[in-house]
Design an enzyme around this catalytic site. Structure first.
Site, PDB file in Angstrom:
ATOM      1  N   HIS A  38       0.561  -8.530   1.651  1.00  0.00           N
ATOM      2  CA  HIS A  38       0.882  -8.836  -0.031  1.00  0.00           C
ATOM      3  C   HIS A  38      -0.163  -9.602  -0.957  1.00  0.00           C
ATOM      4  O   HIS A  38      -0.457  -8.864  -2.058  1.00  0.00           O
ATOM      5  CB  HIS A  38       1.951  -9.882   0.392  1.00  0.00           C
ATOM      6  CG  HIS A  38       3.062  -9.701   0.809  1.00  0.00           C
ATOM      7  ND1 HIS A  38       4.349  -9.002   0.431  1.00  0.00           N
ATOM      8  CD2 HIS A  38       4.136 -10.517   1.969  1.00  0.00           C
ATOM      9  CE1 HIS A  38       5.065  -9.323   2.041  1.00  0.00           C
ATOM     10  NE2 HIS A  38       5.314 -10.392   2.346  1.00  0.00           N
ATOM     11  N   ALA A  39      -1.175  -9.268  -0.312  1.00  0.00           N
ATOM     12  CA  ALA A  39      -2.556  -9.169  -0.685  1.00  0.00           C
ATOM     13  C   ALA A  39      -2.931  -7.792  -1.450  1.00  0.00           C
ATOM     14  O   ALA A  39      -2.881  -7.158  -0.726  1.00  0.00           O
ATOM     15  CB  ALA A  39      -3.450  -9.768  -0.550  1.00  0.00           C
TER      16      ALA A  39
END
Length: 397
Positions: free
Chosen positions: A174-175
């Site tokens: 998700h980063a």
């Protein structure tokens, strides 16, 4: 199969999180890795090895320097400001409706004046919690994946097929370049993909040696060896949640083909539709397969995965290396995700087999990278099913 692991990944352990209006114990807990490691230690098919240190250089090939500086300093800044020591969490985010009319440098300068502003600048949800050991666990997680990528490349020089498992946390998919979210701080898979594209084995070895004698202030620059003919990386993301960060990082990059199977509609809510196929030079190199978490069964899930891995355009991509974002939160009992029709553990065995026998993956090295999965008592079994499914498959292609 080698498993790269370090106990330092257990240190990150914020006490609480706010999810869907409820304060609860932090879900992305060290017990996730403990469960998987117990399974690994009981099976002779696996050999656990410790990671090397490749410095910040490969991380900075993906993430912006100011963002990495934020990750490594925010806990101290927060405590020095007299704020509570047990956890660091945002209370406000820089939504476009609030700052869109301002020049970016203007509102960013304002945000950087306080710890709370910095967290709101560099994160997008309330799962981004820091404690005193978050940076150490995050940095170690990235080094585990870099070590696994290095060892995989070494193996591939002598073995017809090779595979390795990076058992790490915090997870990463998700980063994005300069934002954290979804329990993710550094995008481990993206860092590994760039590392495999930028370096050959001898340069990887040199970087690991250099880290032992030089400080981070004297970081070496990436070699960028294959800039005109990069290794082609196929990323197969089987986490329940869409890997919005990985998609964003490679959205215009034709040297990386990203595939994501994920529950929809669900977190991260704004991304993951089938219309998101890449942009610019990367158009056509992004494949999202959103699945109904209520009606999708084991058979439906496997059918979608098999068809994706045998799509002509993905086979013709001719990947040099496959990286699997190995999320285990598709299991029907998972408290964060859960596809209700995935009730057969053998589905995970078959996922492992498809990553070896499908036309796009056959005879190609595979790097497994741990992502989500929160049914603690089942994680070892589920991870083992995937890995042993891959190992048990005789490749007949």
């Amino acid at each position: 199969m080698e498993v790269v692991y370090s106990d330092d990944c257990l240190l990150h352990s914020p006490p609480k999180e706010l999810t869907r209006g409820e304060w609860k114990t932090y879900t992305e807990s060290p017990s996730r890795l403990v469960s998987i490691k117990q399974f690994i230690d009981k099976n002779t098919e696996f050999k656990v090895v410790s990671p090397d240190d490749y410095t910040l250089a490969p991380i900075l090939a993906v993430h912006k320097r100011e963002y990495v500086d934020f990750l490594s300093t925010i806990y101290k800044d927060w405590v020095d400001a007299g704020l509570p020591k047990d956890t660091v969490v945002s209370e406000i985010f820089g939504h476009c409706s609030m700052v869109g009319h301002l020049e970016p440098e203007e509102w960013k300068k304002k945000a950087l004046e306080t710890p709370s502003g910095r967290i709101g600048l560099y994160s997008f949800d309330l799962s981004v919690s820091f404690d005193k050991d978050t940076w150490l666990s995050t940095y170690t997680s990235a080094q585990i994946v870099l070590s696994a990528a290095h060892r995989l490349l070494q193996q591939s020089q002598t073995a017809k097929t090779s595979s390795i498992y990076a058992l790490c946390r915090p997870p990463g998919h998700h980063a994005a370049h300069d934002v954290a979210g979804g329990y993710c701080f550094i995008n481990n898979v993206a860092v590994a993909a760039k590392f495999l594209q930028d370096y050959e084995v001898r340069e990887m070895e040199a970087l690991a040696r250099l880290s032992k004698v030089k400080k981070e202030q004297t970081l070496p620059k990436p070699a960028v060896l294959n800039k005109n003919n990069k290794r082609r990386i196929l990323i197969v993301d089987v986490d329940y949640h869409h890997g919005n960060g990985t998609q964003a990082i490679f959205y215009d990059d034709p040297s990386v083909f990203y595939i994501s199977l994920h529950g929809s509609p669900d977190y991260p809510y704004f991304t993951g539709s089938g219309t998101e196929t890449g942009s610019g030079d990367g158009a056509g190199y992004n494949l999202n397969i959103p699945l109904d978490p209520i009606t999708t069964t084991d058979a439906i899930y496997l059918d979608h995965l098999e068809k994706a891995l045998n799509k002509p355009e993905i086979v013709e991509f001719k990947a040099d290396i496959v990286i699997c974002s190995l999320g285990l939160d598709t299991w029907h009992e998972d408290p964060v995700g859960g596809i209700k029709g995935l009730v057969d553990p053998l589905t995970y065995t078959k996922i492992g087999k498809l990553l070896k026998t499908s036309a796009s993956c056959a005879n190609i090295p595979v790097l497994f990278v741990q992502e989500g999965g929160y049914t603690i008592e089942r994680l070892g079994e589920l991870a083992g099913k995937v890995l042993l499914g891959y190992l048990s498959t005789e490749n007949t292609t």
